[in-house]
Design a protein around this motif. Structure first.
Motif, short mmCIF file in Angstrom:
data_model
loop_
_atom_site.label_atom_id
_atom_site.label_comp_id
_atom_site.label_asym_id
_atom_site.label_seq_id
_atom_site.Cartn_x
_atom_site.Cartn_y
_atom_site.Cartn_z
N ASP A 72 0.95 -1.22 0.15
CA ASP A 72 -0.03 -0.06 -0.30
C ASP A 72 0.91 1.26 0.12
O ASP A 72 2.14 1.20 0.41
CB ASP A 72 -1.21 -0.08 1.17
N ASN A 361 -7.94 3.82 -1.60
CA ASN A 361 -7.19 3.44 -0.47
C ASN A 361 -7.35 4.32 0.75
O ASN A 361 -6.60 5.29 0.93
CB ASN A 361 -5.61 3.20 -1.14
N SER A 367 -8.62 -0.76 1.74
CA SER A 367 -9.18 -0.13 0.32
C SER A 367 -10.61 -0.60 0.22
O SER A 367 -11.08 -1.64 0.75
CB SER A 367 -8.19 -0.83 -0.81
#
Length: 431
Positions: A72, A361, A367
């Motif tokens: 991420d 996100n 997410s």
């Protein structure tokens, strides 16, 4: 990635890189030894924001081993956003936006890679990885990892053609034939598609010629009854031209003819102009666009069967207004469109459609995505004026009367644990 007269090739020699089981690496002429764990800790964390159908993640991880891959953007030092647009030749233009985060904030860059329509999967992924390596270099050269990187330069007379050097003058032609079949004791299904196209795309103008044919056959054997046979056919051809006015405006028009047993269309013909305004510059289309498009025209219709309004033929004027929003940012992406169309002057026959796709996100590891389509349908003028048979309904041979259409999807994903995703293990495939 090509430049007008040269091609730069960057070769990365990372001496076992971050994942090799070596005890140490030297820097500063061998005066200092950098432990393996420290090399891993100083390597930039990269979040590759790319669709899996575009990026071969396993190949990238095995070819570029001087960075850490994270899951991420909140854990990343660098985010790479990969977007694509089709080129006039039938290939693709890939835009790689490198966004520096944390200590690299403000260190941004954009590179492009152009693929050919004839490239194999391996040729494409090698080219994309080469450009990805080039873009990651600035985030590595101020770390001890720079000791293990060598850069080579090769000059080649290999460049993108200009109109003067392109014997085809940007024209691209295509022919396609595709078929499939499924056969059993009591059922058979087969179909085929044939199409031809001719396209020319430059910065100033787009020309599109297309013709296609689709045939679908199904047969089902029912004990003690006559077999059920269904055949559907669709043909269409169109010519479109669109011209650039400036960085925000463009205009053009389309002529088309079509025939479809599903839509009760023996022969539909239409012609009309269109104009489009992009609030953002067209040059930013890979990252953001908000396009407003208006179309109008005349359609001539000849039906297979008399319609619910008692028509065998009719001529209609139409208009349509559409707004399209596309945003691709570090926090996620949004795609949305709204379109309204009516016949003129009978605006009571209209159609309103909205599409939405959102991926966000929200925070580290979490997410969220939502998408859907809704149509308010009031323009089904071509429906046959009779009752359908059960076979026509079940086999979807005719368009059904409906006042609306709705579809949606929603989901979320939460990842936690190790932030790294460096290891590639191909055993048992993707199980």
């Amino acid at each position: 990635m090509r430049t007008p007269a040269i091609r730069v090739v960057i070769a990365m020699l990372v001496a076992g890189a971050l994942l090799a089981p070596r005890p140490a690496a030297a820097q500063n002429g061998g005066s200092q030894v950098v432990p393996q764990d420290e090399l891993r800790s100083i390597a930039p964390n990269v979040y590759l924001d790319c669709e899996r159908r575009v990026c071969d993640f396993n190949y990238i991880k095995t070819e570029i081993t001087f960075v850490n891959y994270v899951l991420d953007r909140q854990s990343a030092d660098v985010q790479v956003i990969v977007t694509r647009q089709q080129t006039g030749s039938g290939g693709n233009e890939y835009t790689l936006a490198f966004l520096g985060l944390k200590r690299h904030a403000g260190k941004d860059a954009t590179l492009k890679y152009y693929s050919k329509p004839t490239d194999t999967e391996d040729q494409f992924r090698r080219g994309l990885v080469n450009v990805l390596k080039q873009g990651l270099i600035p985030y590595v050269y101020d770390t001890p990892l720079a000791e293990f990187i060598s850069i080579s330069y090769a000059q080649k007379q290999d460049h993108r053609p200009t109109p003067a050097s392109d014997p085809w003058h940007y024209w691209v032609f295509g022919l396609g034939v595709r078929g499939n079949g499924e056969f059993e004791d009591q059922a058979e299904r087969y179909s085929y598609t044939v199409n031809a196209s001719a396209n020319r795309t430059t910065e100033a103008i787009k020309l599109r010629f297309y013709a296609g044919l689709n045939y679908n056959h199904r047969r089902y054997e029912i004990p003690d009854e006559e077999p059920i046979i269904s055949i559907s056919k669709r043909k269409n051809a169109s010519v479109s031209i669109f011209k650039s006015i400036d960085g925000h405006w463009s205009w053009g028009g389309t002529v088309s003819v079509s025939s479809s047993t599903y839509d009760n269309a023996r022969l539909f013909s239409s012609i009309g102009p269109a104009v489009e305004f992009n609030i953002f510059p067209y040059a930013d289309a890979t990252r953001r666009e908000l396009r407003l498009q208006y179309r109008a025209g005349l359609t001539l219709r000849d039906y297979y069967e008399i319609t619910v309004y008692g028509k065998e033929k009719e001529n209609l004027f139409y208009q349509a207004l559409q707004a399209v929003l596309e945003i691709k940012e570090p926090w996620g992406s949004i795609g949305a469109s709204v379109q309204g169309s009516t016949f003129i002057p009978d605006v009571k026959y209209n159609n309103l459609r909205a599409d939405l796709g959102v991926y966000v996100n929200l925070f580290k590891g979490f997410s969220f995505n939502v998408g859907g389509r809704y149509s308010r349908i009031r323009d089904q003028l071509s429906l046959p004026g009779r009752e359908y048979t059960p076979e026509e309904i079940l086999l979807e041979l005719k368009r059904l009367a409906s006042g609306y259409y709705l579809s949606f999807e929603v989901g979320f994903n939460y990842r936690f644990g190790s932030i790294y995703s460096n290891v590639v293990n191909p055993r048992f495939g993707n199980m």
